[in-house]
Design an enzyme around this catalytic site. Structure first.
Site, PDB file in Angstrom:
ATOM      1  N   SER A 178       0.785  -1.236   0.000  1.00 21.94           N
ATOM      2  CA  SER A 178       0.000   0.000   0.000  1.00 21.94           C
ATOM      3  C   SER A 178       0.817   1.286   0.000  1.00 21.94           C
ATOM      4  O   SER A 178       0.303   2.338  -0.361  1.00 21.94           O
ATOM      5  CB  SER A 178      -0.969   0.027   1.183  1.00 21.94           C
ATOM      6  OG  SER A 178      -0.288   0.251   2.391  1.00 21.94           O
ATOM      7  N   LYS A 234       0.279   5.000   6.565  1.00 20.56           N
ATOM      8  CA  LYS A 234      -0.322   5.789   5.486  1.00 20.56           C
ATOM      9  C   LYS A 234       0.223   7.210   5.537  1.00 20.56           C
ATOM     10  O   LYS A 234       0.896   7.603   6.478  1.00 20.56           O
ATOM     11  CB  LYS A 234      -1.853   5.843   5.606  1.00 20.56           C
ATOM     12  CG  LYS A 234      -2.537   4.495   5.651  1.00 20.56           C
ATOM     13  CD  LYS A 234      -2.447   3.721   4.368  1.00 20.56           C
ATOM     14  CE  LYS A 234      -3.087   2.341   4.535  1.00 20.56           C
ATOM     15  NZ  LYS A 234      -2.655   1.409   3.552  1.00 20.56           N
TER      16      LYS A 234
END
Length: 190
Positions: free
Chosen positions: A48, A89
């Site tokens: 990710s 993230k």
């Protein structure tokens, strides 16, 4: 009969052992404080955050910075996504801002977000004639006390587009350093 006043001298070996024991106790206390209160290791799992972070890379997460200030746009954070799982993230939008994702562009308050950390990936996708991001997000206002986060691998990331805004209380800290593998040791750039 006179009682002798004697001062028992400890042996040099005992004194040296005690000094070592004190030093080890202090070192253990410092490790505990640093490990649990200030910094923590984190292992990247999954694609990710590619092309900036890869599976099995190990990072140092600064756990104290957000007790002094709130996360800022562009910073890479680690947060509790579930009871048993932490995610890594990038902070995209802050409380009170509007955010929208349309194709390869991210809009914050109706302005295209400059993302230098994705420049090469976006250029490579454009050369191939394919979009870098295949998942849009309708315009929404970021709730108070929360942030909007996205993975750098926009088409392959479970992020705020899926799990919603991230509450400040769930943020563990900021990724500051890649320390493994050795050939990738570097500070994390925002």
């Amino acid at each position: 009969m006179e009682q002798e006043n004697t001062i028992e001298k400890s042996s040099p070996l005992k004194k040296e052992a005690w000094e070592w024991a004190k030093a080890l106790l202090i070192a253990a206390a410092l490790v505990f404080i640093i490990r649990w209160l200030i910094f923590a290791p984190f292992i990247v799992e999954g694609p990710s955050m590619e092309p900036n972070f890869y599976t099995s890379e190990r990072l140092i997460v600064n756990k104290i910075i957000y007790s002094m200030r709130k996360p800022e746009r562009g910073e890479v954070i680690v947060f509790h996504a579930t009871k048993d799982k932490d995610y890594i993230k990038r902070v995209i939008a802050l409380p009170g801002e509007t955010v929208k994702v349309e194709g390869d562009k991210v809009y914050v308050n109706n302005q295209v977000l400059d993302e230098p950390y994705l420049k090469k990936a976006l250029e490579d996708a454009a050369k191939k004639g394919v979009p870098y991001n295949t998942r849009n997000f309708p315009e929404k206002k970021v709730a108070d006390g929360t942030i909007f986060v996205m993975g750098d691998n926009r088409s392959n990331s479970a992020d705020s587009r899926d799990i919603g805004f991230i509450e400040y209380e769930k943020v563990v800290g900021r990724a500051d350093l890649i320390f493994w593998p050795f050939n990738k040791i570097s500070l994390v750039h925002f």
